[in-house]
Enzyme design. Structure first.
Site, PDB file in Angstrom:
ATOM      1  N   ALA A  59       0.863  -1.363  -0.066  1.00 54.68           N
ATOM      2  CA  ALA A  59      -0.063   0.084  -0.039  1.00 54.68           C
ATOM      3  C   ALA A  59       0.932   1.207  -0.062  1.00 54.68           C
ATOM      4  CB  ALA A  59      -0.889   0.023   1.189  1.00 54.68           C
TER       5      ALA A  59
ATOM      6  N   GLY B 290       4.539   6.926  -1.116  1.00 54.41           N
ATOM      7  CA  GLY B 290       5.938   6.477  -1.706  1.00 54.41           C
ATOM      8  C   GLY B 290       6.987   6.826  -0.753  1.00 54.41           C
ATOM      9  N   GLY B 291       6.888   7.643   0.339  1.00 54.32           N
ATOM     10  CA  GLY B 291       8.017   7.851   1.292  1.00 54.32           C
ATOM     11  C   GLY B 291       8.593   6.835   1.786  1.00 54.32           C
ATOM     12  N   LYS B 292       7.944   5.742   2.362  1.00 54.18           N
ATOM     13  CA  LYS B 292       8.318   4.096   2.602  1.00 54.18           C
ATOM     14  C   LYS B 292       9.171   3.573   1.660  1.00 54.18           C
ATOM     15  CE  LYS B 292       5.061   3.869   6.573  1.00 54.18           C
ATOM     16  NZ  LYS B 292       4.094   5.148   5.813  1.00 54.18           N
TER      17      LYS B 292
ATOM     18  N   GLU C  11      -0.278   0.413  -5.493  1.00 50.94           N
ATOM     19  CA  GLU C  11      -1.194   1.331  -4.995  1.00 50.94           C
ATOM     20  C   GLU C  11      -2.716   1.264  -5.904  1.00 50.94           C
ATOM     21  OE1 GLU C  11      -3.681   4.113  -3.541  1.00 50.94           O
ATOM     22  OE2 GLU C  11      -1.823   3.662  -2.442  1.00 50.94           O
TER      23      GLU C  11
ATOM     24  N   ASP D 207      -5.200  -3.598  -7.124  1.00 54.70           N
ATOM     25  CA  ASP D 207      -5.700  -3.918  -5.701  1.00 54.70           C
ATOM     26  C   ASP D 207      -4.741  -4.763  -4.854  1.00 54.70           C
ATOM     27  OD1 ASP D 207      -7.441  -4.486  -3.423  1.00 54.70           O
ATOM     28  OD2 ASP D 207      -8.996  -5.376  -4.787  1.00 54.70           O
TER      29      ASP D 207
ATOM     30  N   ASP E 243       1.760  -1.157   5.158  1.00 53.51           N
ATOM     31  CA  ASP E 243       1.329  -0.014   5.800  1.00 53.51           C
ATOM     32  C   ASP E 243      -0.035   0.172   5.489  1.00 53.51           C
ATOM     33  OD1 ASP E 243       1.670   2.043   7.701  1.00 53.51           O
ATOM     34  OD2 ASP E 243       2.070   3.531   5.960  1.00 53.51           O
TER      35      ASP E 243
ATOM     36  N   CYS F 285      -1.240   3.728  11.201  1.00 54.95           N
ATOM     37  CA  CYS F 285      -1.281   5.158  11.915  1.00 54.95           C
ATOM     38  C   CYS F 285      -2.553   5.170  12.557  1.00 54.95           C
ATOM     39  CB  CYS F 285      -1.083   6.112  11.000  1.00 54.95           C
ATOM     40  SG  CYS F 285      -2.349   6.602   9.666  1.00 54.95           S
TER      41      CYS F 285
END
EC number: 2.1.1.-
Length: 324
Positions: free
Chosen positions: A126, A130-132, A150, A177, A195, A249
């Site tokens: 997921a 794109g940071g991770k 994504e 998916d 995540d 989160c």
């Protein structure tokens, strides 16, 4: 002219009742003041140097010296600035060029827990924005392959643009998916990061009541249902001997321990492991019981990162698939 004085605490809107009750149930007395205070003041801005752009770290820090950056503990290349510098940092040319990336400590911790290695094939199930994915690529030295999945078209295109800006060459984005990936490519990846989409409690702040506008206990239940499908897909895509990191989160056990417990009950080839982190984070062990339901005892190895002036709410669990 706007009044620069802070709003008195008693004038701030209260957190949603259901969320306040969750905090009461989760927090030991020693953490209550720190966590409650985190919802009434802006957080420091945490960011990292992006080695994929090849800039000299000393020159970058010299350019950012007016913002008074402070290094964070033992996290190499990770810094913070005071909240009033957020706009200046966000619009700084070094951020626009991808040399510096603003990213929370808890978000980075999920990648640190995964420990991706150069040359491996890794799945980010997921991945947007794109940071991770970019941090994984940095730890891998852009060597290997990351499948960045994504399902939402707008988020997919934003992710692809971010990866390009950050100099990520080893990631291949997929508009797909995530719940079907495990069935399409079973036992393929050495490591999987999930995540998972969640009810986003890390965004809550009493300074902005719209931060919880879309949140409700119903949202928590809907998120948990999707997370359960995604974690089963992630486990199916993982090769024997591989590592799966599950994170959200959210603070809600229904989205965290209960999702992992469901996977462990359905599969006998997945085990929980301790979390390897390079820095000390404000965290509690995962729960082994919730609302009268007994959960897997090894969930105590997971960690619930608490919201503080520096960190956002987060949950992280590391699992390994038996066999190799």
């Amino acid at each position: 002219m706007a009044d620069p004085r802070p709003t008195p605490l008693d004038a701030l809107p209260p957190l949603p009742t259901a969320f306040a009750e969750l905090l009461d149930a989760l927090l030991p007395a020693a953490w209550r003041h720190t966590v409650q205070a985190s919802y009434t003041a802006p957080k420091t801005v945490v960011w990292r140097l992006n080695p994929l752009r090849g800039h000299d770290p000393d020159q970058v820090l010299q350019a950012l010296a007016p913002l008074a950056p402070r290094p964070i503990d033992a996290a190499l290349g990770v810094y913070e600035v005071e909240p009033h510098w957020r706009s200046a940092l966000t619009h700084h040319p070094l951020v626009e060029q991808g040399v510096v990336y603003i990213q929370g400590l808890a978000s980075m911790a999920a990648v640190w827990a995964l420990q991706p290695q150069p040359g491996e094939e890794v799945l980010d199930l997921a991945a947007a924005p794109g940071g991770k994915t970019a941090l994984m690529a940095a730890l891998m030295g852009n060597q290997g392959r990351i499948a960045a999945v994504e399902p939402v078209r707008a988020r997919f295109h934003r992710m692809r643009a971010n990866l390009l800006r950050l100099g990520v060459r080893c990631a291949q984005p997929y508009l797909k998916d995530g719940t079907v990936v495990g069935r399409l490519v079973p036992q393929r990846f050495a490591r999987v990061l999930l995540d998972a989409p969640c009810s986003s409690q890390a965004q809550f702040t009493r300074l902005d009541p719209t931060s919880w506008h879309h949140w409700s206990p119903r949202k928590v239940r809907a998120s948990a249902a999707l997370q359960a499908r995604l974690i089963h897909s992630a486990a199916e895509a993982l090769r024997p001997g591989g590592v799966l990191v599950y994170s959200t989160c959210s603070l809600s056990p229904e989205e965290n321990e209960c999702v992992v417990d469901g996977l462990l009950r359905a599969r006998d080839d997945m085990t929980l492991e301790p979390l390897p982190w390079p820095v000390e984070l404000p965290a509690l062990p995962g729960l082994t019981a919730w609302h009268g339901q007994t959960l897997h005892p090894d969930l105590s190895l997971a960690r619930r990162i608490l919201p503080t002036r520096r960190t956002d709410a987060f949950f992280i669990a590391r699992l390994r698939k038996r066999g190799a």
